[in-house]
Design an enzyme around this catalytic site. Sequence first.
Site, PDB file in Angstrom:
ATOM      1  N   ASP A  14     103.073  85.203  61.099  1.00 48.43           N
ATOM      2  CA  ASP A  14     102.266  85.245  59.873  1.00 48.43           C
ATOM      3  C   ASP A  14     102.848  84.498  58.669  1.00 48.43           C
ATOM      4  O   ASP A  14     102.806  85.024  57.534  1.00 48.43           O
ATOM      5  CB  ASP A  14     101.997  86.717  59.476  1.00 48.43           C
ATOM      6  CG  ASP A  14     101.213  87.488  60.524  1.00 48.43           C
ATOM      7  OD1 ASP A  14     100.849  86.900  61.548  1.00 48.43           O
ATOM      8  OD2 ASP A  14     100.969  88.699  60.321  1.00 48.43           O
ATOM      9  N   LYS A 112      95.354  87.613  65.279  1.00 49.00           N
ATOM     10  CA  LYS A 112      95.295  89.075  65.429  1.00 49.00           C
ATOM     11  C   LYS A 112      94.624  89.686  64.215  1.00 49.00           C
ATOM     12  O   LYS A 112      94.639  89.097  63.139  1.00 49.00           O
ATOM     13  CB  LYS A 112      96.701  89.644  65.611  1.00 49.00           C
ATOM     14  CG  LYS A 112      97.617  89.346  64.433  1.00 49.00           C
ATOM     15  CD  LYS A 112      99.004  89.902  64.647  1.00 49.00           C
ATOM     16  CE  LYS A 112      99.906  89.581  63.478  1.00 49.00           C
ATOM     17  NZ  LYS A 112      99.501  90.200  62.213  1.00 49.00           N
ATOM     18  N   CYS A 157     104.662  93.350  60.272  1.00 50.24           N
ATOM     19  CA  CYS A 157     104.265  92.619  61.495  1.00 50.24           C
ATOM     20  C   CYS A 157     105.446  92.149  62.336  1.00 50.24           C
ATOM     21  O   CYS A 157     105.382  92.187  63.559  1.00 50.24           O
ATOM     22  CB  CYS A 157     103.335  91.479  61.127  1.00 50.24           C
ATOM     23  SG  CYS A 157     101.728  92.109  60.563  1.00 50.24           S
TER      24      CYS A 157
HETATM   25  C1  VGL Z   1     100.931  92.025  57.379  1.00 49.99           C
HETATM   26  C2  VGL Z   1     100.111  93.666  56.032  1.00 49.99           C
HETATM   27  C3  VGL Z   1      98.820  93.349  56.385  1.00 49.99           C
HETATM   28  C4  VGL Z   1     102.133  91.309  57.915  1.00 49.99           C
HETATM   29  C5  VGL Z   1      99.657  91.695  57.758  1.00 49.99           C
HETATM   30  O1  VGL Z   1     101.992  90.147  58.358  1.00 49.99           O
HETATM   31  O2  VGL Z   1     103.246  91.899  57.874  1.00 49.99           O
HETATM   32  N1  VGL Z   1     101.157  93.020  56.528  1.00 49.99           N
HETATM   33  N2  VGL Z   1      98.607  92.350  57.257  1.00 49.99           N
END
Ligand code: VGL
Length: 210
Positions: A14, A112, A157
Site C-alpha cells: 500500500d 484488496k 496492513c
Molecule cells: C490501511 C487503514 C485502512 C493500511 C488501509 O494500508 O495500513 N490502513 N486501509
Amino acid sequence: MQACGDENVLVVVDVQRDFCSGGALAIEDGDAVVEPVNRSMDRFRHVVLTQDWHPPDHRSFATQHAGRQAYDVVEMAYGPQVLWPVHCVAGSPGAEFHPELRVDRAQLIVRKGFRAGIDSYSAFRENDRRTVTGLTGYLRERGFKRVFLAGLAYDYCVGYSALDALELGFEAWVVVDACRSVGLAGSVARMDRMLEQAGVGRVTVSELAG
Ligand code: VGL
Ligand code: ZN
C-alpha cells in the site's frame, strides 16, 4: 539475511498517495518509506505490490456510518472495525502508487478491500478472515518459502499481512525501516507484541543481502 534467492519474495504494501503527505489518510512520514522500499526491491528478484482499492461506499469509511467519525471503532458482522476517512477509492488519484515507487519491479499487483462490506488489512485474507485475495495460492504455486514485508502501515496492513503469511505456512519477515505506522492508541505496541508472539522476524534494509 539472503534476499535474492528464488524462495524469497518482497511484498510491498500500500505505498499509495492517500497514505503519503497530503493524502486522505496521510501517515506521518509515510513518504519516507519510498526510498528504503526501492532500495529493498533492489535486493530481491521477486516483488509483489499490494494496492488498497475501495468502492466509494466502502463500509470502512466513516461517511457510511451516521453519527460516527473517522477513527471511531464500530462492530461489524466480522468483529470490531476502525472507521477511516475516505481513502484509496478505486481509480482515484489517491489510490495511485507513490510516483517515485519503482512499480516496474513488480511481478504482481494485488488489490484488496474492493468488496463494499468487508475491509482488508491483510494482503492474504480480508477482515472476516474467510474471504481470500488469491495471494496465498500465487505465492505457493511459485514456490516461495519466505515472505518479506515493507510499506504502509506497519500497525495495520503490513503487520496483519505478516501474521497471515506466517499462519499460511511461509516464513515472515518485516523490513522494519521500510515501514511507517498509522499510530492510533496503542496500535504500534500491540502489533509489536503480536508479531513477536507469532514469531515474525524483523530485519533492516541494510541487513538484506542481495
Ligand atoms: C490501511 C487503514 C485502512 C493500511 C488501509 O494500508 O495500513 N490502513 N486501509
Ligand atoms: Zn483501506
